[in-house]
Write an enzyme that holds these catalytic residues in place. Sequence first.
Site, PDB file in Angstrom:
ATOM      1  CG  HIS A   1      -1.730  -1.170   1.473  1.00 26.96           C
ATOM      2  ND1 HIS A   1      -2.907  -1.388   0.806  1.00 26.96           N
ATOM      3  CD2 HIS A   1      -1.576  -2.228   2.310  1.00 26.96           C
ATOM      4  CE1 HIS A   1      -3.453  -2.519   1.217  1.00 26.96           C
ATOM      5  NE2 HIS A   1      -2.665  -3.052   2.127  1.00 26.96           N
TER       6      HIS A   1
HETATM    7  C1  BDR Z   1      -2.924   0.614   5.459  1.00 22.52           C
HETATM    8  O1  BDR Z   1      -3.091   0.098   6.789  1.00 22.52           O
HETATM    9  C2  BDR Z   1      -1.859  -0.308   7.306  1.00 22.52           C
HETATM   10  O2  BDR Z   1      -1.976  -1.595   7.837  1.00 22.52           O
HETATM   11  C3  BDR Z   1      -0.844  -0.223   6.204  1.00 22.52           C
HETATM   12  O3  BDR Z   1       0.394   0.243   6.723  1.00 22.52           O
HETATM   13  C4  BDR Z   1      -1.442   0.780   5.242  1.00 22.52           C
HETATM   14  O4  BDR Z   1      -1.075   2.103   5.565  1.00 22.52           O
HETATM   15  C5  BDR Z   1      -3.608  -0.341   4.494  1.00 22.52           C
HETATM   16  O5  BDR Z   1      -4.973  -0.422   4.778  1.00 22.52           O
END
Ligand code: BDR
Length: 316
Positions: A246
Amino acid sequence: MPSDAARRSIIIDTDPGQDDAVAILLALGSPELDVLGITAVAGNVPLHLTEKNARKICELAGRPDIAVYAGADRPMERDLVTAEHVHGKTGLDGPDLPEPAMKLQDRHAVDFIAETIMSRPAGEVTLCALGPLTNIALALRKEPAIAGRIRELVMMGGGCFEGGNVTPTAEFNIYVDPQAAQLVLRSGIPTTIMPLDCTHKALTSAERTAAIRALGTPVAQATAQLLDFFERFDEEKYGTDGGPLHDPTVIAWLLKPELFSGRTVNVEVETGSELTMGMTVVDWWRVTEREPNALFVRDIDADGFFKLLTERLAVL
Ligand code: BDR
Ligand code: CA
Protein backbone atom coordinates in the site's frame (compact mmCIF):
# COMPACT_ATOMS: atom_id res chain seq x y z
CA MET A 1 21.41 14.78 -8.03
CA PRO A 2 18.76 17.48 -8.70
CA SER A 3 19.56 20.96 -7.32
CA ASP A 4 18.04 21.82 -3.93
CA ALA A 5 15.48 24.04 -5.64
CA ALA A 6 14.36 21.20 -7.90
CA ARG A 7 13.89 18.75 -5.07
CA ARG A 8 10.46 18.30 -3.57
CA SER A 9 10.26 18.91 0.20
CA ILE A 10 8.21 16.29 1.98
CA ILE A 11 7.13 15.33 5.48
CA ILE A 12 6.28 11.65 5.91
CA ASP A 13 3.58 10.96 8.50
CA THR A 14 3.57 7.26 9.24
CA ASP A 15 2.81 4.26 11.49
CA PRO A 16 5.48 1.67 10.49
CA GLY A 17 4.36 -1.04 9.52
CA GLN A 18 6.32 -3.02 6.90
CA ASP A 19 4.74 -1.20 3.95
CA ASP A 20 5.37 2.16 5.64
CA ALA A 21 8.99 1.08 6.06
CA VAL A 22 9.33 0.31 2.36
CA ALA A 23 7.75 3.69 1.54
CA ILE A 24 10.32 5.46 3.75
CA LEU A 25 13.14 3.54 2.04
CA LEU A 26 11.76 4.47 -1.38
CA ALA A 27 11.74 8.14 -0.37
CA LEU A 28 15.26 8.02 1.08
CA GLY A 29 16.52 6.33 -2.10
CA SER A 30 15.07 9.07 -4.32
CA PRO A 31 17.23 12.16 -4.95
CA GLU A 32 14.20 14.13 -6.17
CA LEU A 33 12.83 14.16 -2.61
CA ASP A 34 14.07 16.15 0.38
CA VAL A 35 12.70 14.47 3.52
CA LEU A 36 12.27 17.34 6.01
CA GLY A 37 11.22 14.99 8.78
CA ILE A 38 9.30 11.87 9.66
CA THR A 39 6.35 12.10 12.04
CA ALA A 40 5.03 9.00 13.76
CA VAL A 41 1.43 8.34 14.70
CA ALA A 42 -0.30 5.49 16.50
CA GLY A 43 -1.86 3.04 14.07
CA ASN A 44 -0.57 -0.37 13.05
CA VAL A 45 0.99 -0.58 16.52
CA PRO A 46 1.11 1.89 19.45
CA LEU A 47 3.12 5.12 19.14
CA HIS A 48 6.16 4.01 21.15
CA LEU A 49 6.69 1.30 18.52
CA THR A 50 5.87 3.33 15.39
CA GLU A 51 8.35 6.07 16.32
CA LYS A 52 11.02 3.51 17.15
CA ASN A 53 10.37 1.65 13.91
CA ALA A 54 10.73 4.89 11.95
CA ARG A 55 14.15 5.41 13.54
CA LYS A 56 15.15 1.80 12.80
CA ILE A 57 14.36 2.33 9.12
CA CYS A 58 16.31 5.59 8.92
CA GLU A 59 19.32 3.80 10.37
CA LEU A 60 18.87 0.87 7.99
CA ALA A 61 18.96 3.39 5.14
CA GLY A 62 22.15 4.94 6.54
CA ARG A 63 20.26 8.18 7.34
CA PRO A 64 20.43 8.72 11.12
CA ASP A 65 20.41 12.45 10.31
CA ILE A 66 16.68 12.37 9.48
CA ALA A 67 14.62 13.96 12.26
CA VAL A 68 11.90 11.67 13.65
CA TYR A 69 9.09 13.13 15.78
CA ALA A 70 6.43 11.37 17.84
CA GLY A 71 2.87 12.60 17.52
CA ALA A 72 -0.58 11.47 18.61
CA ASP A 73 -0.77 8.28 20.66
CA ARG A 74 -4.49 7.88 20.02
CA PRO A 75 -7.20 8.93 17.56
CA MET A 76 -9.06 12.22 18.08
CA GLU A 77 -12.26 10.71 19.47
CA ARG A 78 -12.19 6.95 19.27
CA ASP A 79 -10.14 4.27 21.02
CA LEU A 80 -7.02 3.14 19.20
CA VAL A 81 -7.38 0.05 17.00
CA THR A 82 -4.09 -1.63 16.02
CA ALA A 83 -3.13 -4.32 13.48
CA GLU A 84 -0.59 -6.66 15.09
CA HIS A 85 -2.35 -9.56 13.33
CA VAL A 86 -1.01 -8.10 10.05
CA HIS A 87 2.29 -6.51 11.04
CA GLY A 88 3.40 -8.66 13.99
CA LYS A 89 3.96 -7.66 17.62
CA THR A 90 6.65 -5.08 16.83
CA GLY A 91 4.86 -3.69 13.76
CA LEU A 92 8.02 -4.46 11.83
CA ASP A 93 8.29 -8.22 12.17
CA GLY A 94 10.46 -9.93 9.56
CA PRO A 95 14.07 -8.72 9.64
CA ASP A 96 16.05 -8.56 12.86
CA LEU A 97 16.83 -4.84 12.96
CA PRO A 98 18.97 -3.41 15.79
CA GLU A 99 17.57 -1.05 18.41
CA PRO A 100 18.09 2.46 17.01
CA ALA A 101 20.87 4.66 18.38
CA MET A 102 19.53 7.87 16.84
CA LYS A 103 17.44 10.00 19.17
CA LEU A 104 13.79 10.85 18.92
CA GLN A 105 13.28 14.64 18.54
CA ASP A 106 11.89 16.50 21.56
CA ARG A 107 9.36 18.50 19.58
CA HIS A 108 5.83 17.06 19.17
CA ALA A 109 5.06 15.90 15.62
CA VAL A 110 1.99 18.15 15.40
CA ASP A 111 4.08 21.24 16.24
CA PHE A 112 6.75 20.18 13.75
CA ILE A 113 4.18 19.78 10.95
CA ALA A 114 2.42 23.09 11.65
CA GLU A 115 5.60 25.12 12.21
CA THR A 116 7.43 23.70 9.20
CA ILE A 117 4.56 24.45 6.84
CA MET A 118 4.15 27.98 8.25
CA SER A 119 7.86 28.81 8.14
CA ARG A 120 8.52 27.55 4.60
CA PRO A 121 7.28 29.37 1.50
CA ALA A 122 3.60 28.73 0.71
CA GLY A 123 3.18 25.83 -1.70
CA GLU A 124 6.51 24.24 -0.83
CA VAL A 125 5.78 21.37 1.56
CA THR A 126 4.15 18.12 0.45
CA LEU A 127 2.63 15.90 3.13
CA CYS A 128 2.77 12.13 2.67
CA ALA A 129 0.29 10.37 4.96
CA LEU A 130 0.83 6.64 5.39
CA GLY A 131 -1.25 6.02 8.51
CA PRO A 132 -4.30 7.34 10.36
CA LEU A 133 -4.63 11.10 9.78
CA THR A 134 -4.60 12.12 13.45
CA ASN A 135 -1.36 14.17 13.38
CA ILE A 136 -2.38 16.06 10.26
CA ALA A 137 -5.87 16.81 11.57
CA LEU A 138 -4.42 18.06 14.86
CA ALA A 139 -1.95 20.26 12.95
CA LEU A 140 -4.87 21.73 10.98
CA ARG A 141 -6.78 22.35 14.18
CA LYS A 142 -3.76 24.01 15.78
CA GLU A 143 -2.88 26.13 12.74
CA PRO A 144 -5.75 26.23 10.19
CA ALA A 145 -3.67 28.45 7.86
CA ILE A 146 -1.49 25.47 6.91
CA ALA A 147 -4.30 24.22 4.63
CA GLY A 148 -3.63 27.01 2.13
CA ARG A 149 0.16 26.57 2.23
CA ILE A 150 0.53 22.83 1.60
CA ARG A 151 1.58 21.95 -1.95
CA GLU A 152 -0.20 18.60 -1.88
CA LEU A 153 -1.31 15.93 0.56
CA VAL A 154 -0.81 12.42 -0.80
CA MET A 155 -2.41 9.83 1.42
CA MET A 156 -2.94 6.09 1.49
CA GLY A 157 -6.45 5.31 2.66
CA GLY A 158 -10.00 4.42 1.83
CA GLY A 159 -11.60 2.41 -0.91
CA CYS A 160 -14.59 2.52 -3.22
CA PHE A 161 -15.26 -0.43 -5.54
CA GLU A 162 -12.83 -2.56 -3.51
CA GLY A 163 -14.70 -2.19 -0.21
CA GLY A 164 -12.77 -2.25 3.06
CA ASN A 165 -9.97 -4.31 4.55
CA VAL A 166 -10.75 -3.98 8.27
CA THR A 167 -14.55 -3.92 8.05
CA PRO A 168 -16.61 -4.71 4.96
CA THR A 169 -16.69 -0.98 4.15
CA ALA A 170 -13.67 0.62 5.82
CA GLU A 171 -9.95 0.70 5.09
CA PHE A 172 -7.66 0.61 8.16
CA ASN A 173 -6.15 4.13 8.09
CA ILE A 174 -9.53 5.82 7.77
CA TYR A 175 -11.24 3.42 10.17
CA VAL A 176 -8.76 4.11 12.97
CA ASP A 177 -9.46 7.85 12.97
CA PRO A 178 -12.50 8.72 10.83
CA GLN A 179 -12.97 12.11 12.49
CA ALA A 180 -9.41 13.08 11.55
CA ALA A 181 -9.88 11.84 7.98
CA GLN A 182 -13.09 13.82 7.57
CA LEU A 183 -11.48 16.98 8.93
CA VAL A 184 -8.53 16.62 6.56
CA LEU A 185 -10.68 15.88 3.50
CA ARG A 186 -12.82 18.94 4.20
CA SER A 187 -9.82 21.23 4.76
CA GLY A 188 -9.28 22.32 1.16
CA ILE A 189 -5.74 20.91 0.94
CA PRO A 190 -5.03 19.70 -2.64
CA THR A 191 -5.28 15.96 -2.02
CA THR A 192 -4.41 12.75 -3.85
CA ILE A 193 -5.71 9.48 -2.41
CA MET A 194 -4.16 6.05 -2.93
CA PRO A 195 -7.09 3.80 -1.93
CA LEU A 196 -7.40 0.01 -1.86
CA ASP A 197 -8.72 0.23 -5.43
CA CYS A 198 -5.17 1.14 -6.45
CA THR A 199 -3.03 -0.63 -3.84
CA HIS A 200 -4.75 -3.99 -4.29
CA LYS A 201 -3.24 -3.95 -7.78
CA ALA A 202 0.28 -3.38 -6.43
CA LEU A 203 0.86 -6.97 -5.36
CA THR A 204 4.19 -8.40 -4.34
CA SER A 205 5.10 -11.69 -5.99
CA ALA A 206 7.87 -14.24 -5.58
CA GLU A 207 9.52 -12.77 -8.68
CA ARG A 208 9.23 -9.14 -7.55
CA THR A 209 10.62 -9.89 -4.10
CA ALA A 210 13.41 -12.01 -5.64
CA ALA A 211 14.44 -9.03 -7.80
CA ILE A 212 14.78 -6.92 -4.65
CA ARG A 213 16.64 -9.64 -2.74
CA ALA A 214 19.02 -10.08 -5.70
CA LEU A 215 20.30 -6.50 -5.20
CA GLY A 216 22.35 -8.16 -2.48
CA THR A 217 22.64 -5.18 -0.12
CA PRO A 218 21.65 -5.19 3.57
CA VAL A 219 18.76 -2.82 2.74
CA ALA A 220 17.54 -5.13 -0.02
CA GLN A 221 17.84 -8.16 2.23
CA ALA A 222 15.86 -6.48 5.03
CA THR A 223 13.23 -5.25 2.54
CA ALA A 224 12.75 -8.76 1.17
CA GLN A 225 12.31 -10.03 4.74
CA LEU A 226 9.76 -7.27 5.45
CA LEU A 227 7.83 -8.21 2.31
CA ASP A 228 7.97 -11.94 3.07
CA PHE A 229 6.45 -11.33 6.49
CA PHE A 230 3.91 -8.74 5.34
CA GLU A 231 2.46 -10.70 2.42
CA ARG A 232 1.70 -13.89 4.34
CA PHE A 233 -1.44 -12.45 5.96
CA ASP A 234 -2.93 -11.02 2.77
CA GLU A 235 -2.02 -14.07 0.67
CA GLU A 236 -4.19 -16.14 2.95
CA LYS A 237 -6.94 -13.53 3.15
CA TYR A 238 -7.25 -12.80 -0.57
CA GLY A 239 -5.92 -16.07 -2.01
CA THR A 240 -3.30 -14.16 -4.02
CA ASP A 241 0.37 -14.76 -4.73
CA GLY A 242 1.71 -11.80 -2.78
CA GLY A 243 0.15 -8.96 -0.81
CA PRO A 244 -0.69 -5.35 -1.63
CA LEU A 245 2.17 -2.95 -1.03
CA HIS A 246 0.00 0.00 0.00
CA ASP A 247 2.10 2.86 1.35
CA PRO A 248 4.97 3.02 -1.18
CA THR A 249 2.39 4.03 -3.82
CA VAL A 250 2.24 7.43 -2.09
CA ILE A 251 5.94 8.04 -2.68
CA ALA A 252 5.83 6.54 -6.19
CA TRP A 253 3.12 9.07 -7.10
CA LEU A 254 5.55 11.91 -6.34
CA LEU A 255 8.26 10.31 -8.47
CA LYS A 256 6.28 8.97 -11.43
CA PRO A 257 2.65 10.13 -11.54
CA GLU A 258 2.37 8.63 -15.02
CA LEU A 259 2.18 5.20 -13.38
CA PHE A 260 -1.25 6.09 -11.96
CA SER A 261 -4.69 7.16 -13.10
CA GLY A 262 -7.86 8.24 -11.32
CA ARG A 263 -10.60 10.86 -11.10
CA THR A 264 -11.05 14.08 -9.21
CA VAL A 265 -14.18 13.50 -7.16
CA ASN A 266 -15.85 14.23 -3.84
CA VAL A 267 -14.84 11.95 -0.97
CA GLU A 268 -16.56 12.06 2.41
CA VAL A 269 -16.01 9.88 5.46
CA GLU A 270 -18.69 8.08 7.46
CA THR A 271 -18.38 9.17 11.09
CA GLY A 272 -21.88 8.41 12.39
CA SER A 273 -22.87 4.82 11.74
CA GLU A 274 -21.05 2.05 13.63
CA LEU A 275 -21.94 -0.36 10.80
CA THR A 276 -20.07 1.60 8.15
CA MET A 277 -17.76 3.68 10.38
CA GLY A 278 -14.74 5.00 8.46
CA MET A 279 -16.12 4.19 5.03
CA THR A 280 -14.99 6.56 2.29
CA VAL A 281 -18.08 7.63 0.36
CA VAL A 282 -16.69 8.33 -3.10
CA ASP A 283 -18.82 10.15 -5.66
CA TRP A 284 -17.10 8.31 -8.54
CA TRP A 285 -20.04 8.80 -10.93
CA ARG A 286 -20.51 12.43 -9.85
CA VAL A 287 -24.13 11.89 -8.87
CA THR A 288 -24.11 14.62 -6.21
CA GLU A 289 -23.49 18.36 -6.30
CA ARG A 290 -20.74 17.95 -3.71
CA GLU A 291 -17.52 19.72 -4.64
CA PRO A 292 -14.65 17.45 -5.74
CA ASN A 293 -11.99 17.46 -3.02
CA ALA A 294 -9.49 14.78 -4.06
CA LEU A 295 -7.89 12.93 -6.91
CA PHE A 296 -8.98 9.36 -6.20
CA VAL A 297 -6.53 6.97 -7.86
CA ARG A 298 -7.93 3.72 -9.21
CA ASP A 299 -5.23 2.23 -11.43
CA ILE A 300 -1.51 1.61 -11.29
CA ASP A 301 1.10 0.21 -13.65
CA ALA A 302 2.28 -2.40 -11.14
CA ASP A 303 5.30 -3.54 -13.17
CA GLY A 304 6.47 0.06 -13.50
CA PHE A 305 5.91 0.60 -9.78
CA PHE A 306 8.01 -2.41 -8.71
CA LYS A 307 10.72 -1.50 -11.22
CA LEU A 308 10.93 1.99 -9.73
CA LEU A 309 11.01 0.60 -6.19
CA THR A 310 13.76 -1.89 -7.01
CA GLU A 311 15.88 0.75 -8.77
CA ARG A 312 15.64 3.16 -5.84
CA LEU A 313 16.33 0.52 -3.19
CA ALA A 314 19.51 -0.34 -5.13
CA VAL A 315 21.12 3.01 -4.25
CA LEU A 316 20.68 2.63 -0.49
C1 BDR B 1 -2.92 0.61 5.46
O1 BDR B 1 -3.09 0.10 6.79
C2 BDR B 1 -1.86 -0.31 7.31
O2 BDR B 1 -1.98 -1.60 7.84
C3 BDR B 1 -0.84 -0.22 6.20
O3 BDR B 1 0.39 0.24 6.72
C4 BDR B 1 -1.44 0.78 5.24
O4 BDR B 1 -1.07 2.10 5.56
C5 BDR B 1 -3.61 -0.34 4.49
O5 BDR B 1 -4.97 -0.42 4.78
CA1 CA C 1 0.70 2.60 7.15
